[in-house]
Design an enzyme around this catalytic site. Structure first.
Site, PDB file in Angstrom:
ATOM      1  CD  GLU A  59      -2.792   0.670   2.595  1.00 30.84           C
ATOM      2  OE1 GLU A  59      -2.659  -0.327   3.346  1.00 30.84           O
ATOM      3  OE2 GLU A  59      -3.460   1.671   2.892  1.00 30.84           O
ATOM      4  NE  ARG A 111       2.424  -8.544  10.340  1.00 34.91           N
ATOM      5  CZ  ARG A 111       2.435  -7.390   9.639  1.00 34.91           C
ATOM      6  NH1 ARG A 111       3.351  -6.477   9.846  1.00 34.91           N
ATOM      7  NH2 ARG A 111       1.515  -7.153   8.732  1.00 34.91           N
ATOM      8  CE  LYS A 147       2.893   0.144   5.088  1.00 37.65           C
ATOM      9  NZ  LYS A 147       2.413   0.016   3.723  1.00 37.65           N
TER      10      LYS A 147
HETATM   11  P1  ATP Z   1       2.584  -2.465   8.283  1.00 34.50           P
HETATM   12  O1  ATP Z   1       1.803  -3.434   9.096  1.00 34.50           O
HETATM   13  O2  ATP Z   1       4.020  -2.411   8.581  1.00 34.50           O
HETATM   14  O3  ATP Z   1       1.981  -1.111   8.235  1.00 34.50           O
HETATM   15  P2  ATP Z   1       1.309  -3.418   5.946  1.00 34.50           P
HETATM   16  O4  ATP Z   1       1.059  -4.878   6.019  1.00 34.50           O
HETATM   17  O5  ATP Z   1       0.191  -2.525   6.169  1.00 34.50           O
HETATM   18  O6  ATP Z   1       2.558  -3.075   6.816  1.00 34.50           O
HETATM   19  P3  ATP Z   1       1.468  -3.364   3.121  1.00 34.50           P
HETATM   20  O7  ATP Z   1       1.947  -2.275   2.272  1.00 34.50           O
HETATM   21  O8  ATP Z   1       0.037  -3.696   3.107  1.00 34.50           O
HETATM   22  O9  ATP Z   1       1.946  -3.035   4.567  1.00 34.50           O
HETATM   23  O10 ATP Z   1       2.338  -4.671   2.889  1.00 34.50           O
HETATM   24  C1  ATP Z   1       2.670  -5.196   1.648  1.00 34.50           C
HETATM   25  C2  ATP Z   1       3.006  -6.652   1.820  1.00 34.50           C
HETATM   26  O11 ATP Z   1       4.074  -6.812   2.731  1.00 34.50           O
HETATM   27  C3  ATP Z   1       1.837  -7.424   2.379  1.00 34.50           C
HETATM   28  O12 ATP Z   1       1.677  -8.609   1.642  1.00 34.50           O
HETATM   29  C4  ATP Z   1       2.225  -7.702   3.783  1.00 34.50           C
HETATM   30  O13 ATP Z   1       1.661  -8.892   4.249  1.00 34.50           O
HETATM   31  C5  ATP Z   1       3.739  -7.761   3.706  1.00 34.50           C
HETATM   32  N1  ATP Z   1       4.332  -7.402   4.999  1.00 34.50           N
HETATM   33  C6  ATP Z   1       4.140  -6.262   5.680  1.00 34.50           C
HETATM   34  N2  ATP Z   1       4.801  -6.290   6.861  1.00 34.50           N
HETATM   35  C7  ATP Z   1       5.441  -7.482   6.896  1.00 34.50           C
HETATM   36  C8  ATP Z   1       6.288  -8.119   7.849  1.00 34.50           C
HETATM   37  N3  ATP Z   1       6.618  -7.530   9.003  1.00 34.50           N
HETATM   38  N4  ATP Z   1       6.770  -9.343   7.558  1.00 34.50           N
HETATM   39  C9  ATP Z   1       6.456  -9.937   6.390  1.00 34.50           C
HETATM   40  N5  ATP Z   1       5.660  -9.404   5.458  1.00 34.50           N
HETATM   41  C10 ATP Z   1       5.144  -8.194   5.698  1.00 34.50           C
HETATM   42 MG    MG Z   2      -1.604  -3.266   4.801  1.00 38.29          MG
END
Ligand code: ATP
Ligand code: MG
Length: 563
Positions: free
Chosen positions: A38, A264, A274
């Site tokens: 995102e 994760r 984030k």
């Molecule tokens: P955050 O929780 O840090 O704000 P998010 O999941 O909202 O991150 P996205 O931009 O939606 O961020 O993530 C893109 C991809 O990265 C998704 O498929 C998500 O599952 C993966 N991802 C995000 N954080 C992690 C993590 N800590 N470990 C592994 N994969 C991750």
């Molecule tokens: Mg997300």
């Protein structure tokens, strides 16, 4: 870009096993994955795990991995994030093929599918207010209550949805909901909202749309439209999988990607969300998303991490199904292992004290030869000017050394790296400050090779820099951003209070060997006995290096404290 990787010898992780099986049974002819960020922040090391998994699997199977921006929430998204994310994925060494994809490109198709859901009686426009929707949803122990708008006619739903689309209603007054089951034990299945009204400017579609699809609805359909075979996501989406499948089954789509969840990445001494990273940036607790202390990919790059070290880290930690917290030391070891092979060795005195060699000829400068790498002759040599006045590290001298201290002190002889043996004579202390200002020594001209012809043993070897020829450098000693392993463990304490006040120590009096003047921004060297240092890609200049400590030489966190 050169990427050093170890050949895979371990058994396949559970995801790679599923994919191998699907290829073997002929369920799929190829493998298509996607990485769906995102664009509402910079990528962090957790995303790197997902990137390495998705792109890695595509590479290993000669398949494809799409980079798809999940840009369905225009209020939080920004083109700057879109650009930084592409840069980071490329820097890690991955290729998404011809073009970057955006969920927003599918808005017309997603809308058409929503109309289809209405037509088959599987979606309805609901006018409950957001709070009411929450109340009607029920809880884990109580079933939800059906919305009074649930049984409108198809015609009325089509009409209202069209009006939503045309911007005739205010935000929050109407939503489109999937008609599933208000009594489902899974809250995600209790008639989830699939479209909402948002009158925000979208970074790609501008003001075209007044309604935006929700993540769960968008994601499965985008995967399907791209022919994704395996949709890999983190464990919190496990409970969303029934909805993922429901949308695709109900619409009877031509293909049905399989969602598989993995744990994760969590790391000690950092936070990963984030939202929290943004809080640190906006509150100026750090210098920006790419502050070398941030565990963002851009921060790690500025800190001196290499793509290979991050990819090796992802391989080392592997993929599993249970949440865990990986020790920061594991990541630090990967960069040490990588830099140990490729970083040139240099000498830099961080806290200088002057040494005067009384019997060395005034004005003479000799060129000593230093190896760029002790084990790799192919990395070459450089010249080290040696002069009467030198700097050594303040803590390489002790007035009252213990037996175990093998460096310089009264009565001691020590070896200067790539230089002569020097023998202590006397030292001068500033009476007001109590600080030592000069140490007088003599050198043995017979010891240019580093050893004495008479065979006498000298235990200590210290680094040094010529006082005349040395180059003043700015050095920033970076350390872990938080002082505790889990900054979020104590719910009563704001994570910002757990920041490590010593996470950045700026040293202005350091002096390096003159070859440092040629250091390119972004280049990393090992300062012997000190650690690995990267010339800041943005602030360092040829001739005026600004060096970021990437990592110490050994894991010194526990034994030496925070410096
Ligand atoms: P955050 O929780 O840090 O704000 P998010 O999941 O909202 O991150 P996205 O931009 O939606 O961020 O993530 C893109 C991809 O990265 C998704 O498929 C998500 O599952 C993966 N991802 C995000 N954080 C992690 C993590 N800590 N470990 C592994 N994969 C991750
Ligand atoms: Mg997300």
């Amino acid at each position: 870009m050169e990427i050093i990787e170890n050949k895979e010898t371990r058994p396949l992780d559970f995801i790679r096993q599923i994919i191998a099986d699907d290829l073997q049974t002929g369920k799929h002819q190829g493998t298509v994955t996607r990485f769906p960020p995102e664009p509402n922040g910079f990528l962090h090391i957790g995303h790197a795990k997902s990137i390495c998994l998705n792109f890695g699997i595509a590479e290993e199977n000669h398949g494809r991995c799409n980079l798809r921006f999940d840009d369905t929430n225009p209020s939080k998204e920004d083109v700057a994030y879109v650009e930084s994310i592409q840069k980071d994925v490329q820097w890690l060494g991955f290729d998404w093929g011809e073009k970057v994809l955006y969920a927003s490109d599918y808005f017309p198709q997603l809308h058409a599918y929503a109309v289809e859901l209405i037509q088959i009686g599987k979606a309805y426009v609901c006018q409950l207010l957001p709070d009411e929707i929450r109340q009607y949803r029920g809880t884990l122990t109580e079933p939800g209550k059906e919305s009074p708008y649930r049984n409108r006619s198809v015609a009325e739903n089509l009409q209202l949805f069209e009006q939503m689309k045309n911007g005739e209603f205010e935000e929050g007054t109407h939503v489109l909901r999937a008609k599933i089951d208000m009594a489902s034990p899974n809250l995600n299945m209790r008639d989830p909202v699939i479209y909402r009204i948002l009158k925000a400017h979208h970074h790609r579609t501008g003001a075209t749309w007044k309604i935006y699809p929700m993540y769960d609805y968008t994601h499965c359909l985008s995967d399907m439209l791209e022919g994704i075979t395996h949709s890999l996501c983190t464990l919190e989406f496990q409970d969303h999988r029934p909805l993922y499948d429901w949308v695709l089954d109900t619409l009877n789509t031509p293909c049905h990607p399989r969602q598989i969840e993995f744990a994760r990445l969590n790391l000690t001494y950092t936070v990963m969300s984030k939202r929290k990273l943004l809080k640190m940036v906006e509150g100026r607790y750090v210098e920006g998303w790419d502050d070398p202390r941030m565990l963002t990919i851009s921060g790690l790059r500025r800190r001196g991490y290499t793509p290979a070290s991050i990819r090796n880290f992802a391989r080392t930690i592997g993929i599993g199904k249970s949440e865990s917290r990986i020790d920061m030391g594991v990541l630090e070891n990967e960069i040490r292992n990588d830099l140990n092979l490729r970083a040139d060795r240099r000498m830099c005195v961080l806290d200088p004290v002057k040494v005067i060699i009384d019997n060395y000829p005034e004005g003479l400068i000799e060129e000593m030869v230093g190896k760029n790498h002790p084990q790799d002759p192919a990395m070459g040599e450089r010249m080290l000017p040696f002069s009467k006045e030198l700097y050594i590290e303040r803590d390489d001298f002790m007035e009252n050394p213990s037996k175990k201290y093998h460096r310089l002190g009264p009565g001691r002889e020590v070896r200067l790296r790539y230089g002569y043996l020097i023998q202590y004579v006397s030292h001068v202390t500033d009476e007001t400050t109590g600080k030592i200002t000069e140490i007088h020594c003599t050198y043995d001209p017979e010891t240019k090779s580093g050893s004495a012809p008479d065979g006498r043993k000298v235990k200590g070897t210290i680094h040094w820099v010529s006082a005349e020829k040395g180059l003043p450098v700015t050095v920033r000693l970076y350390d872990r951003l938080f002082k505790v392993e889990d900054p979020e463990a104590d719910k009563a304490v704001d994570f910002l209070e757990q920041l490590n006040p010593m996470s950045r120590v700026i040293i202005s009096g350091a002096v390096a060997e003159p070859s440092l003047a040629a250091l390119q921004p972004g280049e990393t060297v090992q300062f012997e006995r000190q650690g690995y240092f990267c010339a800041d890609p943005l602030e360092s200049k040829i001739g005026r290096p600004v060096l970021n400590r990437t990592v110490t030489l050994r894991d010194s966190w526990e034994s030496k404290g925070q410096l």
